[in-house]
Design a protein around this motif. Structure first.
Motif, PDB file in Angstrom:
ATOM      1  N   UNK A 123       0.860  -1.246   0.006  1.00 43.08           N
ATOM      2  CA  UNK A 123       0.142  -0.029  -0.129  1.00 43.08           C
ATOM      3  C   UNK A 123       0.887   1.215  -0.001  1.00 43.08           C
ATOM      4  N   UNK A 124       0.740   2.075  -1.111  1.00 43.14           N
ATOM      5  CA  UNK A 124       1.660   3.227  -1.329  1.00 43.14           C
ATOM      6  C   UNK A 124       0.905   4.612  -1.535  1.00 43.14           C
ATOM      7  N   UNK A 125       1.139   5.535  -0.691  1.00 42.64           N
ATOM      8  CA  UNK A 125       0.739   6.859  -0.878  1.00 42.64           C
ATOM      9  C   UNK A 125       1.714   8.032  -1.075  1.00 42.64           C
ATOM     10  N   UNK A 126       1.471   8.650  -2.328  1.00 39.06           N
ATOM     11  CA  UNK A 126       2.548   9.732  -2.690  1.00 39.06           C
ATOM     12  C   UNK A 126       1.930  10.956  -2.867  1.00 39.06           C
ATOM     13  N   UNK A 127       2.583  12.013  -2.225  1.00 40.76           N
ATOM     14  CA  UNK A 127       1.900  13.372  -2.363  1.00 40.76           C
ATOM     15  C   UNK A 127       3.158  14.280  -2.235  1.00 40.76           C
ATOM     16  N   UNK A 128       3.675  14.741  -3.649  1.00 38.63           N
ATOM     17  CA  UNK A 128       4.807  15.546  -3.531  1.00 38.63           C
ATOM     18  C   UNK A 128       4.566  16.675  -4.565  1.00 38.63           C
ATOM     19  N   UNK A 129       4.715  17.998  -4.092  1.00 36.54           N
ATOM     20  CA  UNK A 129       4.514  18.865  -4.976  1.00 36.54           C
ATOM     21  C   UNK A 129       5.395  19.112  -6.015  1.00 36.54           C
ATOM     22  N   UNK A 130       5.465  19.864  -7.112  1.00 38.34           N
ATOM     23  CA  UNK A 130       6.251  19.841  -8.106  1.00 38.34           C
ATOM     24  C   UNK A 130       7.561  20.663  -7.603  1.00 38.34           C
ATOM     25  N   UNK A 144      -1.046   3.519  -4.404  1.00 37.59           N
ATOM     26  CA  UNK A 144      -1.105   2.243  -5.044  1.00 37.59           C
ATOM     27  C   UNK A 144      -1.770   1.028  -3.975  1.00 37.59           C
ATOM     28  N   UNK A 145      -2.383   0.389  -4.737  1.00 36.84           N
ATOM     29  CA  UNK A 145      -2.930  -0.814  -3.657  1.00 36.84           C
ATOM     30  C   UNK A 145      -2.703  -2.135  -4.502  1.00 36.84           C
ATOM     31  N   UNK A 146      -1.554  -3.026  -3.980  1.00 33.53           N
ATOM     32  CA  UNK A 146      -1.095  -4.249  -4.759  1.00 33.53           C
ATOM     33  C   UNK A 146      -1.673  -5.411  -4.047  1.00 33.53           C
ATOM     34  N   UNK A 147      -2.482  -6.235  -4.598  1.00 28.77           N
ATOM     35  CA  UNK A 147      -3.049  -7.417  -4.215  1.00 28.77           C
ATOM     36  C   UNK A 147      -2.091  -8.691  -4.164  1.00 28.77           C
ATOM     37  N   UNK A 148      -1.801  -9.445  -3.552  1.00 21.14           N
ATOM     38  CA  UNK A 148      -1.264 -10.681  -3.450  1.00 21.14           C
ATOM     39  C   UNK A 148      -1.280 -11.747  -4.155  1.00 21.14           C
ATOM     40  N   UNK A 149       0.004 -12.214  -5.099  1.00 22.99           N
ATOM     41  CA  UNK A 149      -0.056 -13.454  -5.458  1.00 22.99           C
ATOM     42  C   UNK A 149       1.111 -14.061  -5.299  1.00 22.99           C
ATOM     43  N   UNK A 150       1.061 -15.601  -4.880  1.00 26.99           N
ATOM     44  CA  UNK A 150       2.378 -16.002  -4.502  1.00 26.99           C
ATOM     45  C   UNK A 150       3.352 -16.333  -5.626  1.00 26.99           C
TER      46      UNK A 150
END
Length: 410
Positions: A123-130, A144-150
């Motif tokens: 689980x990723x969150x990005x908030x960066x100004x230019x 970003x939300x990544x769902x797991x696959x083995x």
């Protein structure tokens, strides 16, 4: 036909593996996209468009039936100016997973927190100004939300408001707009065929679509403004090299490698940060049992770092090279352990077949103790070859596939 391959990707059933006692979810990308879209709309979040990105998009466009892909990346264009929308998006995505739980599972008391612990890989969150800006325009604002696959085939849902750099190399710059295909799924009365299919638009954020597509089909590495590529670009570059890609411009590649090495060590300045990043990349891009591919990748990475790093002091350079070499050695040991385990399993199966077949004398010793087979293991092909001396003294060669399930060898 590209649209037919896109339909195959959307209809492919992908397992999302749960941790612990959580059941495996069998998800089709088409259905997941529809459910997430509807939940976002019901919650008042406007979706500008939905796009397919990454390896799956490359597979659709390349026209190569043998080209494989490990990642399934979906991009939802949304407005993230309100920070509370990030939490609403996460709730909508995790709530969508309830639709895919097996029949009979009581969903009433399953919270989104429980679903996150059970199925979310990252689980990723990005908030960066230019750079140099006031944060009112440009910059990076996405989640970003990544769902797991083995097996490493993770399903990644990215929710993007703004992103300054949406690609690293031309071959990962493709985005296929799915809105017309989703409308076809929603409203078409007859199935897709060669005579009846929607028009689908594909774009390249690299800039020149024809040039980028040529790079993809010829397996060439090219980019623009390499100084803008973040530190992880070095790892992606070595991943492409390990998969048989080559530089589109051989004279410019040395400068590109130095840029990427310097940026990697700027973004990850100490050995601990470098190790964490490399561990994370290996886990995301290689199946747990892909030991040979992982080791080949580490060999390429070590060579590029050794040849192109100009920004480190001598002891720092030796540390990172030693770290990569150590990871490669550990991967080789794991590969050997898997091979030994498969050998033991195969010999046990052979003994069981001898004693359980009813053709031998009761109480006779195992046949392998008499024949003294020599065993050679080829783990990449998942087979074990046995060589048994025949009664007349001439060797007889038989080949028996290894029935050991590799995912259970770890």
């Amino acid at each position: 036909m590209e649209v037919r391959r896109l339909d195959e990707v959307m209809e492919e059933e992908v397992p999302i593996h749960g941790r612990g006692n959580f059941p495996t979810l069998h998800i089709k990308l088409r259905r997941l996209t529809q459910v997430v879209r509807e939940r976002l709309r019901d919650d008042g979040i406007h979706v500008r468009d939905i796009r397919l990105n990454g390896g799956a998009a490359n597979y659709v466009l390349a026209g190569d039936r043998h080209r494989s892909y490990n990642d399934l990346d979906l991009i939802f264009g949304v407005d993230l100016s309100n920070a509370r929308d990030l939490e609403r998006i996460k709730t909508a995505v995790l709530g969508s997973l309830l639709e895919f739980l097996p029949a009979g599972v009581a969903t009433g008391k399953i919270s989104t927190r429980v679903l996150k612990e059970g199925y979310v890989k990252k689980l990723v969150r990005v908030s960066q100004p230019a750079s140099g800006g006031d944060g009112n325009g440009g910059g990076d604002r996405w989640s970003l939300i990544s769902l797991n696959n083995n097996a490493g085939k993770h399903v990644e849902l990215k929710f993007v408001d703004t992103m300054q750099r949406a690609f690293e190399f031309s071959v990962d710059s493709f985005q296929i707009v799915l809105d017309s295909l989703l409308a076809f799924y929603d409203h078409a009365w007859v199935p897709m065929s060669e005579q009846f299919y929607p028009t689908v638009v594909a774009e390249s954020v690299y800039g020149d679509f024809v040039e980028a597509l040529g790079h993809l089909k010829q397996r060439l590495i090219a980019t623009r403004s390499p100084e803008e590529i973040r530190g992880g670009g070095l790892l992606k570059y070595c991943f492409l090299l390990a998969r048989g890609y080559a530089a589109a411009d051989r004279e410019a590649i040395r400068s590109l490698e130095r840029y990427m090495c310097s940026r990697f060590f700027i973004d990850f300045p100490d050995l601990q940060a470098q190790g964490r990043k490399l561990d994370s990349y290996l886990a995301s891009h290689f199946a747990p049992t892909a030991d040979a591919e992982r080791r080949d990748y580490l060999l390429v990475l070590r060579r590029v770092i050794d040849d192109s790093t100009v920004c480190l002091m001598g002891h720092e350079r030796r540390q990172i090279l030693q770290l990569v070499a150590q990871m490669g050695g550990e991967t080789l040991q794991q590969q050997q352990r898997r091979a030994a385990y498969c050998k033991q399993q195969q010999l046990a199966q052979f003994d069981a077949s001898v004693h359980g077949g009813g053709g031998g004398h009761q109480g006779a010793p195992p046949m392998r103790h008499i024949l003294q087979p020599q065993v050679t293991v080829y783990p990449l092909y998942q087979q074990i070859y046995y060589y048994y001396p025949s009664a007349g003294g001439a060797p007889v060669e038989t080949a028996t596939p290894c029935h050991c399930a590799w995912q259970q060898c770890s």
